[in-house]
Each structure stands twice: as structure tokens, then as C-alpha cells.
Design a protein around this motif. Structure first.
Motif, PDB file in Angstrom:
ATOM      1  N   ASP A 115       0.831  -1.211   0.000  1.00  0.00           N
ATOM      2  CA  ASP A 115       0.000   0.000   0.000  1.00  0.00           C
ATOM      3  C   ASP A 115       0.863   1.259   0.000  1.00  0.00           C
ATOM      4  O   ASP A 115       0.524   2.258  -0.646  1.00  0.00           O
ATOM      5  CB  ASP A 115      -0.934   0.009   1.214  1.00  0.00           C
ATOM      6  CG  ASP A 115      -2.114  -0.939   1.059  1.00  0.00           C
ATOM      7  OD1 ASP A 115      -2.434  -1.313  -0.085  1.00  0.00           O
ATOM      8  OD2 ASP A 115      -2.726  -1.299   2.085  1.00  0.00           O
ATOM      9  N   LYS A 132      -0.763  -2.233  -5.869  1.00  0.00           N
ATOM     10  CA  LYS A 132      -2.176  -2.353  -5.484  1.00  0.00           C
ATOM     11  C   LYS A 132      -2.655  -3.793  -5.672  1.00  0.00           C
ATOM     12  O   LYS A 132      -3.362  -4.347  -4.828  1.00  0.00           O
ATOM     13  CB  LYS A 132      -3.043  -1.427  -6.345  1.00  0.00           C
ATOM     14  CG  LYS A 132      -2.942   0.038  -6.029  1.00  0.00           C
ATOM     15  CD  LYS A 132      -3.846   0.827  -6.968  1.00  0.00           C
ATOM     16  CE  LYS A 132      -3.671   2.310  -6.796  1.00  0.00           C
ATOM     17  NZ  LYS A 132      -4.505   3.070  -7.771  1.00  0.00           N
ATOM     18  N   ALA A 135      -1.121  -6.119  -2.996  1.00  0.00           N
ATOM     19  CA  ALA A 135      -1.768  -5.914  -1.698  1.00  0.00           C
ATOM     20  C   ALA A 135      -3.155  -6.543  -1.687  1.00  0.00           C
ATOM     21  O   ALA A 135      -3.541  -7.227  -0.729  1.00  0.00           O
ATOM     22  CB  ALA A 135      -1.867  -4.418  -1.388  1.00  0.00           C
ATOM     23  N   ALA A 136      -3.892  -6.341  -2.759  1.00  0.00           N
ATOM     24  CA  ALA A 136      -5.242  -6.904  -2.838  1.00  0.00           C
ATOM     25  C   ALA A 136      -5.212  -8.429  -2.821  1.00  0.00           C
ATOM     26  O   ALA A 136      -6.067  -9.072  -2.210  1.00  0.00           O
ATOM     27  CB  ALA A 136      -5.933  -6.410  -4.103  1.00  0.00           C
ATOM     28  N   ASP A 147     -14.083  -3.123   0.072  1.00  0.00           N
ATOM     29  CA  ASP A 147     -12.672  -2.789   0.213  1.00  0.00           C
ATOM     30  C   ASP A 147     -11.918  -3.149  -1.062  1.00  0.00           C
ATOM     31  O   ASP A 147     -11.108  -2.355  -1.569  1.00  0.00           O
ATOM     32  CB  ASP A 147     -12.073  -3.527   1.411  1.00  0.00           C
ATOM     33  CG  ASP A 147     -10.621  -3.137   1.675  1.00  0.00           C
ATOM     34  OD1 ASP A 147     -10.199  -2.065   1.212  1.00  0.00           O
ATOM     35  OD2 ASP A 147      -9.906  -3.908   2.341  1.00  0.00           O
ATOM     36  N   MET A 148     -12.172  -4.335  -1.590  1.00  0.00           N
ATOM     37  CA  MET A 148     -11.504  -4.761  -2.822  1.00  0.00           C
ATOM     38  C   MET A 148     -11.885  -3.859  -3.993  1.00  0.00           C
ATOM     39  O   MET A 148     -11.049  -3.530  -4.841  1.00  0.00           O
ATOM     40  CB  MET A 148     -11.860  -6.214  -3.130  1.00  0.00           C
ATOM     41  CG  MET A 148     -11.334  -7.207  -2.109  1.00  0.00           C
ATOM     42  SD  MET A 148      -9.512  -7.299  -2.097  1.00  0.00           S
ATOM     43  CE  MET A 148      -9.232  -8.168  -3.637  1.00  0.00           C
ATOM     44  N   GLN A 150     -12.703  -0.716  -3.817  1.00  0.00           N
ATOM     45  CA  GLN A 150     -11.982   0.541  -3.636  1.00  0.00           C
ATOM     46  C   GLN A 150     -10.526   0.406  -4.063  1.00  0.00           C
ATOM     47  O   GLN A 150      -9.948   1.323  -4.641  1.00  0.00           O
ATOM     48  CB  GLN A 150     -12.074   0.982  -2.176  1.00  0.00           C
ATOM     49  CG  GLN A 150     -11.414   2.337  -1.904  1.00  0.00           C
ATOM     50  CD  GLN A 150     -11.554   2.754  -0.446  1.00  0.00           C
ATOM     51  OE1 GLN A 150     -11.992   1.968   0.400  1.00  0.00           O
ATOM     52  NE2 GLN A 150     -11.187   3.985  -0.140  1.00  0.00           N
ATOM     53  N   ARG A 151      -9.939  -0.742  -3.782  1.00  0.00           N
ATOM     54  CA  ARG A 151      -8.540  -0.965  -4.111  1.00  0.00           C
ATOM     55  C   ARG A 151      -8.311  -1.145  -5.609  1.00  0.00           C
ATOM     56  O   ARG A 151      -7.309  -0.661  -6.157  1.00  0.00           O
ATOM     57  CB  ARG A 151      -8.022  -2.215  -3.392  1.00  0.00           C
ATOM     58  CG  ARG A 151      -7.804  -2.050  -1.900  1.00  0.00           C
ATOM     59  CD  ARG A 151      -7.427  -3.385  -1.262  1.00  0.00           C
ATOM     60  NE  ARG A 151      -7.086  -3.239   0.141  1.00  0.00           N
ATOM     61  CZ  ARG A 151      -5.882  -2.913   0.605  1.00  0.00           C
ATOM     62  NH1 ARG A 151      -4.893  -2.698  -0.255  1.00  0.00           N
ATOM     63  NH2 ARG A 151      -5.658  -2.792   1.894  1.00  0.00           N
ATOM     64  N   LEU A 152      -9.233  -1.850  -6.280  1.00  0.00           N
ATOM     65  CA  LEU A 152      -8.924  -2.365  -7.608  1.00  0.00           C
ATOM     66  C   LEU A 152      -9.762  -1.835  -8.764  1.00  0.00           C
ATOM     67  O   LEU A 152      -9.430  -2.106  -9.919  1.00  0.00           O
ATOM     68  CB  LEU A 152      -9.036  -3.900  -7.602  1.00  0.00           C
ATOM     69  CG  LEU A 152      -8.016  -4.659  -6.773  1.00  0.00           C
ATOM     70  CD1 LEU A 152      -8.317  -6.148  -6.799  1.00  0.00           C
ATOM     71  CD2 LEU A 152      -6.608  -4.402  -7.290  1.00  0.00           C
TER      72      LEU A 152
END
Length: 217
Positions: A115, A132, A135-136, A147-148, A150-152
Motif C-alpha cells: 500500500d 495495489k 496488496a489486494a 474494500d476490494m 476501492q482498491r482495484l
């Protein structure tokens, strides 16, 4: 007579050149010194950078060897030290490898390291996207779909370098969090993209076959 005038003109030119030289020679000499010093400085800089790169390359290879010998703690330490002092080309690679080694002892700590790389604009867009994704991947089994997402989601965009892997992770996360609508969305995106790798396409088709049928209106 013309020869006489020619000699006079030549003498005048010489006198003018001498006056110019007497007046401006110091500036010319300073300029030449600066040019020589600049070239020498640039050559010295190139030599030092080349030497640093060679040393960083050797240190990187030693750290890789530690990893291949399953000495993950030692490899993590070596990559972390390298990331702190290596030239920029090796610095990001070392940070990514250090996070990878950390994953063997603490997935949350490793995700945090990824991150940090993803948030560092100095490393460049593709490296950020890769961080990213890594981390995911570590958080896939524990993170919520929100959350995933938002990350991806940005990495899953049509022109993104890592869109195929990002879409697969989002589909898996949606499936594991019982969001079949979202799972279908990402599986459809995978199947409709002509550049999806064959192996990933096959996995997506297998998961798609497990989805409940769409309710008829």
C-alpha cells in the motif's frame, strides 16, 4: 599599390584581433575551463552512477539468492536495506521484493508495504498498480468486496495494464462475499475483453458456470 593596401588591411585586422583578444581572452579562457570542468564532472557523475548501479545489481542478486534458499527474513532485510540506498531503478524493485518476502511472515504487514508503494507517486503509475494488485491479493480472503472494489476498480478499467488480474480478483471477492451481481459484472468484463489471457478466461468461465441463473423479469 594594391599589395600595399592589402598589407595595411591585414595589419589592421591583426591589430583589431589583438585588441579583442586582450580585452576578452579572460572570458574565453574561463569559458573553456568551465566546459572542460563540466565535461569532466558529467563523466565523473556517469562513472559514479554506473558504479552504484553495478553495486546495487550485485546486492539485488544476493538478496534473490537468499529468497531462493527460503531465507525470507534475511532476504527481506537485504531488500529493505537496498531500497533505502539503491539507485531509483533498483529501489522500487527492492521495495516490492521486500514486501513479497514479508508476506511469508505477516500478510497484513506485507499488504501495508505494498500500500505504501501504491501511494508513492514517485514510483510511477504501473508500479503503483502492481503494488495495489499485490496488496489486494494478500487481502482477498479477508477483505470485504467494498474494500476490494476501492482498491482495484481503477486498475480494472479498460486500458489498465493489469485489468485482467484486477477483474479476476474483483470477481472472486464478489463471489466470496455473496454479491453475485458484482461477480457477474466482472466475469462478463473478462469474457468480453478480446485480450483476456486464455488461462484467466477459462477460470472465469468455470466460475461463471457456478453463478445462479439470472432471474427473468
Amino acid at each position: 599599390m594594391s599589395d600595399l593596401f592589402g598589407e595595411v588591411d591585414e595589419e589592421m585586422r591583426r591589430e583589431q584581433l589583438k585588441k579583442l583578444w586582450d580585452k576578452y581572452s579572460i572570458y574565453f579562457i574561463v569559458l573553456m575551463v568551465l566546459i572542460v570542468a563540466g565535461v569532466a564532472g558529467w563523466r565523473g557523475y556517469q562513472y559514479l552512477e554506473s558504479k552504484k548501479a553495478a553495486e546495487a545489481g550485485a546486492a539485488f542478486e544476493k538478496a534473490v539468492e537468499l529468497s531462493e534458499q527460503d531465507k525470507h527474513a534475511d532476504a527481506e532485510k537485504a531488500f529493505t536495506e537496498l531500497a533505502a540506498k539503491a539507485p531509483s531503478g533498483y529501489r522500487t524493485l527492492a521495495r516490492l521484493r521486500a514486501a513479497g518476502e514479508a508476506a511469508s511472515r505477516d500478510s497484513k504487514a506485507a499488504a501495508k508495504m505494498y500500500d505504501d508503494i501504491a501511494a508513492d507517486r514517485s514510483v510511477g503509475g504501473e508500479w503503483q498498480d502492481l503494488a495495489k494488485l499485490r496488496a489486494a491479493g494478500l487481502m482477498l480472503d479477508s477483505a470485504s468486496y467494498a474494500d476490494m472494489q476501492q482498491r482495484l476498480e481503477a486498475s480494472a478499467a479498460p486500458k489498465s495494464t493489469f485489468r485482467h488480474s484486477a477483474r479476476e480478483m474483483l470477481a472472486l471477492s464478489a463471489w466470496r462475499n455473496n454479491d453475485m451481481t458484482a461477480a457477474r459484472k466482472w466475469l462478463d468484463a473478462i469474457s468480453e475483453d478480446n485480450e483476456t489471457p486464455p488461462g484467466l478466461r477459462s477460470r472465469a468461465e468455470a466460475l461463471q458456470a457456478l453463478l445462479p441463473p439470472v432471474a427473468k423479469s
